[in-house]
Motif scaffolding. Structure first.
Motif, PDB file in Angstrom:
ATOM      1  N   ALA A 171       0.840  -1.195   0.000  1.00  0.00           N
ATOM      2  CA  ALA A 171       0.000   0.000   0.000  1.00  0.00           C
ATOM      3  C   ALA A 171       0.877   1.248   0.000  1.00  0.00           C
ATOM      4  N   SER A 172       0.490   2.210  -0.804  1.00  0.00           N
ATOM      5  CA  SER A 172       1.219   3.474  -0.831  1.00  0.00           C
ATOM      6  C   SER A 172       0.894   4.272   0.434  1.00  0.00           C
ATOM      7  N   ARG A 173       1.711   5.285   0.699  1.00  0.00           N
ATOM      8  CA  ARG A 173       1.460   6.118   1.868  1.00  0.00           C
ATOM      9  C   ARG A 173       0.093   6.805   1.764  1.00  0.00           C
ATOM     10  N   LYS A 174      -0.270   7.187   0.542  1.00  0.00           N
ATOM     11  CA  LYS A 174      -1.564   7.836   0.349  1.00  0.00           C
ATOM     12  C   LYS A 174      -2.699   6.880   0.674  1.00  0.00           C
ATOM     13  N   LYS A 175      -2.553   5.622   0.254  1.00  0.00           N
ATOM     14  CA  LYS A 175      -3.590   4.629   0.522  1.00  0.00           C
ATOM     15  C   LYS A 175      -3.703   4.353   2.016  1.00  0.00           C
ATOM     16  N   LEU A 176      -2.564   4.269   2.712  1.00  0.00           N
ATOM     17  CA  LEU A 176      -2.578   4.044   4.152  1.00  0.00           C
ATOM     18  C   LEU A 176      -3.196   5.229   4.888  1.00  0.00           C
ATOM     19  N   LEU A 177      -2.948   6.427   4.381  1.00  0.00           N
ATOM     20  CA  LEU A 177      -3.532   7.623   5.002  1.00  0.00           C
ATOM     21  C   LEU A 177      -5.047   7.577   4.888  1.00  0.00           C
ATOM     22  N   TYR A 178      -5.553   7.270   3.691  1.00  0.00           N
ATOM     23  CA  TYR A 178      -7.009   7.199   3.505  1.00  0.00           C
ATOM     24  C   TYR A 178      -7.617   6.072   4.317  1.00  0.00           C
ATOM     25  N   GLU A 179      -6.895   4.958   4.445  1.00  0.00           N
ATOM     26  CA  GLU A 179      -7.380   3.840   5.257  1.00  0.00           C
ATOM     27  C   GLU A 179      -7.524   4.263   6.718  1.00  0.00           C
ATOM     28  N   SER A 180      -6.535   4.959   7.229  1.00  0.00           N
ATOM     29  CA  SER A 180      -6.577   5.414   8.621  1.00  0.00           C
ATOM     30  C   SER A 180      -7.701   6.418   8.839  1.00  0.00           C
ATOM     31  N   ILE A 181      -7.834   7.375   7.897  1.00  0.00           N
ATOM     32  CA  ILE A 181      -8.897   8.380   8.025  1.00  0.00           C
ATOM     33  C   ILE A 181     -10.268   7.730   7.987  1.00  0.00           C
ATOM     34  N   PHE A 182     -10.458   6.770   7.084  1.00  0.00           N
ATOM     35  CA  PHE A 182     -11.757   6.101   6.984  1.00  0.00           C
ATOM     36  C   PHE A 182     -12.086   5.370   8.277  1.00  0.00           C
ATOM     37  N   MET A 183     -11.140   4.636   8.830  1.00  0.00           N
ATOM     38  CA  MET A 183     -11.411   3.862  10.037  1.00  0.00           C
ATOM     39  C   MET A 183     -11.717   4.770  11.231  1.00  0.00           C
ATOM     40  N   ILE A 184     -11.016   5.895  11.332  1.00  0.00           N
ATOM     41  CA  ILE A 184     -11.264   6.830  12.431  1.00  0.00           C
ATOM     42  C   ILE A 184     -12.639   7.473  12.301  1.00  0.00           C
ATOM     43  N   ARG A 185     -12.981   7.898  11.086  1.00  0.00           N
ATOM     44  CA  ARG A 185     -14.293   8.526  10.881  1.00  0.00           C
ATOM     45  C   ARG A 185     -15.427   7.508  10.994  1.00  0.00           C
ATOM     46  N   LYS A 186     -15.165   6.283  10.609  1.00  0.00           N
ATOM     47  CA  LYS A 186     -16.166   5.224  10.773  1.00  0.00           C
ATOM     48  C   LYS A 186     -16.462   4.998  12.255  1.00  0.00           C
ATOM     49  N   GLU A 187     -15.433   4.995  13.075  1.00  0.00           N
ATOM     50  CA  GLU A 187     -15.612   4.818  14.522  1.00  0.00           C
ATOM     51  C   GLU A 187     -16.397   5.980  15.115  1.00  0.00           C
ATOM     52  N   LYS A 188     -16.088   7.199  14.676  1.00  0.00           N
ATOM     53  CA  LYS A 188     -16.842   8.356  15.183  1.00  0.00           C
ATOM     54  C   LYS A 188     -18.315   8.249  14.791  1.00  0.00           C
ATOM     55  N   TYR A 189     -18.584   7.820  13.573  1.00  0.00           N
ATOM     56  CA  TYR A 189     -19.970   7.664  13.120  1.00  0.00           C
ATOM     57  C   TYR A 189     -20.710   6.634  13.979  1.00  0.00           C
ATOM     58  N   LEU A 190     -20.095   5.502  14.239  1.00  0.00           N
ATOM     59  CA  LEU A 190     -20.746   4.452  15.028  1.00  0.00           C
ATOM     60  C   LEU A 190     -21.011   4.905  16.456  1.00  0.00           C
ATOM     61  N   GLU A 191     -20.162   5.776  16.987  1.00  0.00           N
ATOM     62  CA  GLU A 191     -20.396   6.305  18.327  1.00  0.00           C
ATOM     63  C   GLU A 191     -21.564   7.300  18.331  1.00  0.00           C
ATOM     64  N   LEU A 192     -21.749   8.008  17.219  1.00  0.00           N
ATOM     65  CA  LEU A 192     -22.841   8.993  17.133  1.00  0.00           C
ATOM     66  C   LEU A 192     -24.203   8.350  16.912  1.00  0.00           C
ATOM     67  N   VAL A 193     -24.217   7.133  16.345  1.00  0.00           N
ATOM     68  CA  VAL A 193     -25.484   6.505  15.942  1.00  0.00           C
ATOM     69  C   VAL A 193     -26.482   6.425  17.087  1.00  0.00           C
ATOM     70  N   PHE A 194     -26.038   6.026  18.289  1.00  0.00           N
ATOM     71  CA  PHE A 194     -26.968   5.823  19.396  1.00  0.00           C
ATOM     72  C   PHE A 194     -27.064   7.015  20.332  1.00  0.00           C
ATOM     73  N   THR A 195     -26.308   8.057  20.057  1.00  0.00           N
ATOM     74  CA  THR A 195     -26.396   9.265  20.892  1.00  0.00           C
ATOM     75  C   THR A 195     -26.960  10.447  20.123  1.00  0.00           C
ATOM     76  N   GLU A 196     -26.505  10.628  18.879  1.00  0.00           N
ATOM     77  CA  GLU A 196     -26.969  11.737  18.040  1.00  0.00           C
ATOM     78  C   GLU A 196     -27.234  11.212  16.630  1.00  0.00           C
ATOM     79  N   PRO A 197     -28.332  10.465  16.407  1.00  0.00           N
ATOM     80  CA  PRO A 197     -28.579   9.846  15.095  1.00  0.00           C
ATOM     81  C   PRO A 197     -28.688  10.833  13.943  1.00  0.00           C
ATOM     82  N   THR A 198     -29.293  12.003  14.188  1.00  0.00           N
ATOM     83  CA  THR A 198     -29.408  13.010  13.119  1.00  0.00           C
ATOM     84  C   THR A 198     -28.029  13.517  12.702  1.00  0.00           C
TER      85      THR A 198
END
Length: 321
Positions: free
Chosen positions: A220-247
């Protein structure tokens, strides 16, 4: 043995010299130095004898059961591993053909390099200037006793520009560990082929393998690893918001999370679309946020070289009983 197409010269280094006296158990073991054979002039030349007697600033140590690869663009020979007498070697040398200078790159004391290997196999990928090293029979902690010998499937890659070793991990089943095998690279397809060898160990000493394996390296290129990390972090934030702030979670899904998804990647795109269903889940079956964040941190750390991340072994492994 390496062939240089630019000067039509064959280079041979090391190997144990077999003489009639040695076969009778008389005398000491002799190792061959570095030789070249010009295919045009049909002449041999000794570039480094077994003992140089201080003629050069660095002594290139002749050996057996090592590996050597040629970097054509840089006109350099890289020599790795092997054994001299009963001493396993984990050093690394580079010999510059143009300047006739041999330089040590590693003395074997660094812990972030491959272990001392016997009949190691290597290839050089010219486009990225990387050396791939497959350990066959290796020695733990640089000991040479038979009880310390292991048969390894360890694969390492050395980046010539950064001068760094990285141990690679496989996402697919591995062939059985072996030594005295063959490993070749098809540079046009960036594919390795491994054939045969000796599995060694126990009652398998005289066994021979006739299997053929293919290895494709997906780096994986550095750019691909960067996008992978960003996606996983934002995915985790989304899952935490689902049951507290669904809107807010829905808005975050359509904006911040969507913009870091590569929709040309079918697997990632499918994973992203399935995240919408979390908004309609009636029961929260997720682990605690603390546990989820801890797992995410460990995953992102695994994308980095070991020396750039936290220790990966359990702390209990450092306790002496």
């Amino acid at each position: 043995m390496c062939f240089n197409p630019l000067n039509k010269t064959l280079y041979i280094f090391g190997g144990r010299v077999i003489t009639s006296l040695l076969q009778e158990g008389i005398g000491t073991t002799i190792y061959s130095g570095l030789y070249s054979y010009n295919c045009v002039d049909e002449k041999w030349a000794c570039l480094r004898p077994d003992y140089t007697g201080g003629m050069y600033p660095h002594q290139l140590v002749p050996r057996m059961a090592h590996t050597m690869v040629l970097h054509i663009a840089n006109q350099e020979l890289y020599i790795l591993g092997g054994q001299r007498q009963k001493q396993p070697l984990s050093d690394m040398w580079v010999y510059n053909i143009s300047s006739d200078i041999a330089t040590p790159l590693a003395d074997g004391k660094d812990t972030h390099i491959p272990a001392a290997g016997f009949t190691v196999r290597a290839s050089l990928e010219p486009q990225n200037a990387e050396i791939y090293l497959h350990l066959g029979m290796s020695h733990r902690e640089n000991h040479c006793h038979s009880s310390d010998i292991t048969h390894s499937n360890s694969l390492w890659v050395y980046t010539i520009k950064e001068k760094e070793w990285t141990q690679m991990k496989s996402s697919s089943p591995l062939p059985c560990p072996r030594f005295a095998h063959q490993l070749v690279l098809d540079p046009s397809k960036k594919v390795h082929y491994m054939f045969g060898g000796n599995p060694g160990g126990g009652q398998m000493v005289s066994a021979r393998l006739d299997d053929l394996w293919i290895m494709e390296v997906d780096q994986a290129s550095r750019k691909k690893l960067l996008y992978e990390s960003i996606f996983m972090i934002r995915k985790e934030k989304y899952l935490e918001l689902v049951f507290t702030e669904p809107t807010e979670a829905l808005h975050y899904l359509k904006t911040d999370l969507a913009e870091c998804v590569d929709h040309t990647d079918s697997e990632r795109s499918t994973e992203f679309r399935k995240l919408t269903s979390e908004l309609f889940s009636k029961e929260n079956k997720r682990m605690s946020n603390r546990e989820a964040r801890s797992q995410l941190f460990d995953y992102i750390s695994s994308l980095f070289p070991e020396k750039l991340s936290q220790p990966r072994k359990d702390i209990i492994n450092f306790i002496e009983y």
